[in-house]
Design an enzyme around this catalytic site. Structure first.
Site, PDB file in Angstrom:
ATOM      1  N   LYS A  49       0.822  -1.217   0.000  1.00 12.62           N
ATOM      2  CA  LYS A  49       0.000   0.000   0.000  1.00 12.62           C
ATOM      3  C   LYS A  49       0.856   1.267   0.000  1.00 12.62           C
ATOM      4  CE  LYS A  49      -1.556   0.829   4.046  1.00 12.62           C
ATOM      5  NZ  LYS A  49      -0.610   1.907   4.433  1.00 12.62           N
ATOM      6  N   THR A  50       1.840   1.307   0.909  1.00  8.59           N
ATOM      7  CA  THR A  50       2.681   2.503   1.017  1.00  8.59           C
ATOM      8  C   THR A  50       3.452   2.745  -0.275  1.00  8.59           C
ATOM      9  OG1 THR A  50       2.909   2.148   3.397  1.00  8.59           O
ATOM     10  CG2 THR A  50       4.505   3.614   2.354  1.00  8.59           C
ATOM     11  N   ASP A 240      -3.984   7.954   3.372  1.00 11.92           N
ATOM     12  CA  ASP A 240      -3.500   6.633   3.780  1.00 11.92           C
ATOM     13  C   ASP A 240      -4.413   6.065   4.867  1.00 11.92           C
ATOM     14  OD1 ASP A 240      -1.859   4.415   3.981  1.00 11.92           O
ATOM     15  OD2 ASP A 240      -0.445   5.384   5.347  1.00 11.92           O
ATOM     16  N   GLU A 241      -4.510   4.732   4.945  1.00 13.63           N
ATOM     17  CA  GLU A 241      -5.302   4.049   5.988  1.00 13.63           C
ATOM     18  C   GLU A 241      -6.715   4.631   6.069  1.00 13.63           C
ATOM     19  OE1 GLU A 241      -4.245   1.445   7.192  1.00 13.63           O
ATOM     20  OE2 GLU A 241      -2.095   1.480   7.548  1.00 13.63           O
ATOM     21  N   GLN A 271      -9.593  -4.497   7.136  1.00 13.34           N
ATOM     22  CA  GLN A 271      -8.785  -4.211   8.318  1.00 13.34           C
ATOM     23  C   GLN A 271      -9.331  -3.017   9.106  1.00 13.34           C
ATOM     24  OE1 GLN A 271      -4.382  -4.894   8.011  1.00 13.34           O
ATOM     25  NE2 GLN A 271      -4.769  -4.864   5.816  1.00 13.34           N
ATOM     26  N   ARG A 646      -1.044 -11.400   9.885  1.00 11.18           N
ATOM     27  CA  ARG A 646       0.244 -10.996  10.467  1.00 11.18           C
ATOM     28  C   ARG A 646       1.305 -12.067  10.229  1.00 11.18           C
ATOM     29  NH1 ARG A 646      -0.489  -6.621   9.585  1.00 11.18           N
ATOM     30  NH2 ARG A 646      -2.384  -7.438   8.642  1.00 11.18           N
TER      31      ARG A 646
END
Length: 692
Positions: A49-50, A240-241, A271, A646
Site C-alpha cells: 500500500k505505502t 492513507d489508511e 482491516q 500478520r
C-alpha cells in the site's frame, strides 16, 4: 505528459524516468497511473500500500502537478515521516513544498494562518493530555458536582467521552448510550462541563488535540473564501489508511476534494477494526456512493504470507456481507498448512505455545520472529505464567504485564493489607484510591491507623455502623462480627477524614470488615469477588476508559485464584511472578530475543514469521459483547482476519475446550469460535495434543 492533469496554471513536469512497469505489479501500476477523478484503492494486507502511494506522488509530479498542490494525509507522525522520506528517496529531489503529514499537523498548519477568523490568536497553545486533564478537573470543580454522592467520571475518562463525541460527530447523550451507558444518568452534568470546557479554552486561547480538526472543519464550512482557497490549492488529495478515518476526518476530506474531485483513498476495508475509538467503517464502504464517478482499484498480490496462510485468510473474511470482495494471492512459494489446535484448557494451551516456540527456536527461528495474538489482554494470563515458569523471555505490546497492571495491584493490595496489617505500602495504595486523599493524607492516616491498631481499640457503636454498610455484614452478635480488629481500627480513624472522603472511608472500612469475616477469610476467589462488588468496580468505571476490559482482567484473576488453598499462597505466587517479570526488564536483557505477546488491535501493521492466535472460543474471540449486533460481529471477523494476515510462514490457531469459572457451575465447556467453522477443513492441519 497528459494534459488532463494540468488543472491549474501549467508548470513543467519533473522528468523522473521511472519504469513503473518494472517497479510495480500490474494492479499497483493501475492505481498509480489512474486518471484524474475520485479513486478508491483497496489494498489488501501485505500488498504494498505505502509503495503505491509513494509512486502515485511521483507519477503526479511527472504529469506536471506542482508539489504544493498535493496533499498527503497519514495517521501517525511515524508514518508521515517514513512516507515523506521514501518519496524523497524515489524522486531524488527536495519535496518540502509538498503538503504531507498527519490530519492534526495539517490542521494546525492551516489554523495558524487563519485563527483570527474563528476568534483565536495565531499563537494559540495546544493542550497535551495532562493539560487537558487539568483543565477538565477545573471545570468539574467549578460545576460544584458532588463526586462523593455519585462516581462522576474522572478527567481522563471525561476527556475520552468528549473526544469520542467530537470525532464521531455524535451528541454526548448518544456516546454515553453506546459506550458509557453507566454514566448515562449524568448526561446533564457532563454536558454542562463540556460547555464550560469549550468556554475556558476559547477565553485562554488554547485548543486541545481534537480542536485541530474541529476548528479546521469549521473554518472550511463557515468561511467561503478560505474554503475556496484550499479547494483550489489541493488539486490532489491522497489519504492513507482510509478505513481508519472517523466521521470528522471523512467530512474534511470530502470538503477539501469537493472542487477537483481528485481524492485517492487508500485502505483495506477488511482491516477496519477501530470503531470503538471512533473510526467510521461507512467512510470506506460508502465511498463509491459519495463519489459516483469513483473507480475502485484492488491490489490483491500479497508479498508477506504463504499461499496456505492466505487461503485461510480469504476463507475467514468471506462471510462478511459488508465488504469489497477480494482474494489475496501470494507472491511466495508454497509453505506448510496452518494448524488448528484444540486444547484441554487454558493451561494446556499455554504449555503448547511455550513448547512449540522452543521447538521452532531450535529449528532456527528467533523468538523475536514469533508472536502470540489474542482478543483481550486477560486471555494471555496462563501464557504469561507458563512462559515465566519456563524462563522464556517475552515482551508485551501494551508494556505492562498482567500482574503489574494498576487494577490488579489495587485488588491485591486489599488482600495484602488484610493478611498483613503492617503492610504500609498496601494501606497507602488503598487509601489513595479514595477521593480527597493524596500522599500527605495517606501518610497521616497511616500514622493514626498504626496507633489505633497497636491499641486494638474498637470504637463505640462500631458494630452498629457496619450493619448499614453497602456490603452485607454478619450480625453484631455473631463471633465473626466481634473479630474484625482491622476494620475497627479503620473506623477509629474516620474522624480524621474530610467530608468529601467520609462516605468512601465508610465503604472501605465495611469492605475490610467483610474480608476479615471467617466465612470469607482465606477463600481468595470469594474475597476478590467481594472487593470488586463492594465498590472497586465503581472505581474502575469512573477512572478508566477501558472499564470492561479491566473488569474482564479482574474476572480472570478471580478464576486464577481458585487453584490456591490459602490467600498467603496466592499472594506468594503473585510476588514470585512479578519479581520474575521484573528480572526480564533488566537492561542487561533488553537486547535478548523475546517472543511478542499482543492484542490483535496493537499488532495491526506488524508481521512475524510465526503467529499463534489463542483463545479462539465464542465469547472470547469473538467477544460476548460483539455478538449483540451484526455489525460488531463483522468487525470481530475483520479482527480475526488481521490476526491471520500478520503471519508470514507459520500460523497456529488454538482454543481451550474448558475454561475455569468462579461462578456457579465451576468449569465451563467452551464452544470453538464461530470463525473457525468458516474455515474449510482441508485448509488446516489438526493436531492432537496427546500425540503431540
Amino acid at each position: 505528459m497528459s494534459r488532463e492533469y494540468v488543472l491549474e496554471p501549467f508548470r513543467a513536469p519533473i522528468h523522473l524516468q521511472i519504469d513503473y512497469a518494472r517497479e510495480l505489479n500490474e494492479q499497483q501500476g493501475a492505481a498509480v497511473t489512474a486518471p484524474p477523478g475520485p479513486a478508491l484503492v483497496i489494498a489488501g494486507a501485505g500488498s504494498g500500500k505505502t509503495r503505491t502511494l509513494i509512486y502515485r506522488v511521483a507519477y503526479l509530479l511527472e504529469q506536471g502537478i506542482p508539489p504544493d498542490r498535493i496533499l498527503l494525509l497519514t495517521f501517525t507522525n511515524k508514518a508521515a515521516k517514513e512516507m515523506m522520506r521514501r518519496v524523497t528517496d524515489v524522486l531524488g529531489t527536495d519535496l518540502s513544498s509538498l503538503w504531507g503529514g498527519t490530519f492534526h499537523s495539517i490542521g494546525n498548519r492551516i489554523l495558524r494562518r487563519h485563527a483570527a477568523e474563528l476568534g483565536y490568536r495565531s499563537d494559540f497553545t495546544i493542550l497535551d493530555r495532562e493539560d487537558t486533564k487539568d483543565l477538565l478537573k477545573a471545570c468539574i470543580d467549578d460545576a460544584a458536582i458532588d463526586v462523593t454522592e455519585t462516581r462522576f467520571p474522572k478527567p481522563e475518562v471525561l476527556g475520552e467521552i468528549l473526544s469520542l463525541a467530537v470525532n464521531t460527530q455524535k451528541p454526548i447523550v448518544r456516546v454515553l448510550q453506546d459506550q458509557f451507558d453507566y454514566f448515562a444518568a449524568l448526561k446533564n452534568q457532563i454536558q454542562s462541563v463540556q460547555a464550560s470546557f469549550e468556554k475556558r479554552k476559547r477565553s485562554t486561547n488554547v485548543v486541545d488535540f481534537d480542536d485541530l480538526l474541529v476548528l479546521w472543519l469549521r473554518l472550511l464550512q463557515e468561511k467561503d473564501e478560505i474554503r475556496d482557497q484550499y479547494q483550489r490549492r489541493f488539486q490532489f488529495v491522497l489519504v492513507d489508511e482510509y478505513q481508519d478515518t472517523n466521521k470528522l476526518q471523512g467530512d474534511l476530506i470530502d470538503l477539501l476534494a469537493a472542487r477537483h474531485q481528485n481524492v485517492m483513498a487508500v485502505g483495506d476495508d477488511s482491516q477496519s477494526i477501530y470503531s470503538w475509538r471512533g473510526a467510521n467503517f461507512q467512510n470506506i464502504l460508502e465511498f463509491p456512493r459519495r463519489y459516483p464517478a469513483a473507480k475502485v482499484y484492488k491490489i490483491e498480490t500479497n508479498y508477506r504470507s504463504t499461499p496456505e496462510i492466505l487461503a485461510v485468510a480469504n476463507a475467514a473474511i468471506a462471510p462478511n456481507l459488508y465488504q469489497f470482495p477480494k482474494t489475496l494471492a501470494s507472491s511466495r512459494e508454497s509453505g506448510i498448512k496452518p494448524v488448528l489446535v484444540a486444547c484441554g484448557d487454558g493451561g494446556e494451551q499455554a504449555a503448547f505455545v511455550a513448547q512449540r516456540a522452543l521447538q521452532l527456536r531450535d529449528e532456527g527461528i528467533n523468538l523475536d520472529d514469533m508472536a502470540v495474538l489474542y482478543r483481550s489482554h486477560f486471555h494471555a494470563l496462563e501464557l504469561q505464567l507458563e512462559l515465566t515458569r519456563r524462563n522464556i523471555p517475552f515482551s508485551i505490546t501494551s508494556g505492562i504485564r498482567f500482574f503489574e497492571q494498576a487494577h490488579i495491584k489495587d485488588v491485591a493490595a486489599f488482600l495484602k493489607f488484610v493478611t498483613n496489617s503492617n503492610d504500609e505500602l498496601s494501606f497507602k495504595r488503598l487509601v489513595r484510591l479514595l477521593p480527597g486523599i493524596g500522599g500527605k493524607g495517606a501518610e497521616k492516616l497511616w500514622r493514626q491507623f498504626s496507633e489505633r491498631w497497636a491499641a486494638k481499640a474498637e470504637p463505640p457503636g462500631f458494630q452498629e455502623k457496619q450493619a448499614g454498610a453497602k456490603v452485607e455484614s454478619p450480625g453484631s452478635n455473631s463471633p465473626a462480627a466481634r473479630h474484625r480488629p482491622l476494620a475497627a481500627a479503620l473506623q477509629a480513624c474516620a474522624g480524621s477524614v474530610s467530608t468529601k472522603t467520609a462516605a468512601s472511608w465508610a465503604q472501605f472500612t465495611a469492605t475490610v470488615a467483610q474480608l476479615e469475616s471467617e466465612p470469607v477469610q482465606g477463600n481468595t476467589a470469594r474475597m476478590l469477588r467481594l472487593i470488586v462488588e463492594a465498590g472497586y468496580e465503581e472505581y474502575v468505571k469512573a477512572n478508566y476508559t477501558n472499564y470492561r476490559a479491566r473488569m474482564e482482567d479482574l474476572e480472570q484473576l478471580i478464576n486464577f485464584a481458585l487453584q490456591f488453598q490459602t490467600t498467603e499462597e496466592f499472594l506468594t505466587q503473585l510476588a514470585l511472578f512479578s519479581n520474575l517479570e521484573a528480572e526480564d526488564e533488566k537492561p542487561a536483557r533488553q537486547d535478548s530475543e523475546q517472543i511478542r505477546l499482543s492484542t490483535v488491535h496493537q499488532a495491526k501493521g506488524l508481521e512475524f514469521k510465526v503467529v499463534f492466535v489463542i483463545m479462539l472460543s465464542d465469547g472470547l474471540f469473538p467477544s460476548t459483547r460483539s455478538l449483540e449486533r451484526p455489525e460488531s460481529e463483522e468487525e470481530e471477523r475483520r479482527l480475526f482476519y488481521v490476526a491471520i494476515t500478520r503471519a508470514k510462514d507459520e500460523l497456529y490457531l488454538s482454543y481451550p475446550l474448558i475454561r475455569t469459572s468462579s461462578g456457579y457451575g465451576g468449569d465451563k465447556m467452551q464452544v470453538p469460535s464461530r470463525f473457525l467453522h468458516d474455515l474449510p477443513a482441508e485448509l488446516l492441519d489438526e493436531w492432537n495434543l496427546r500425540s503431540y
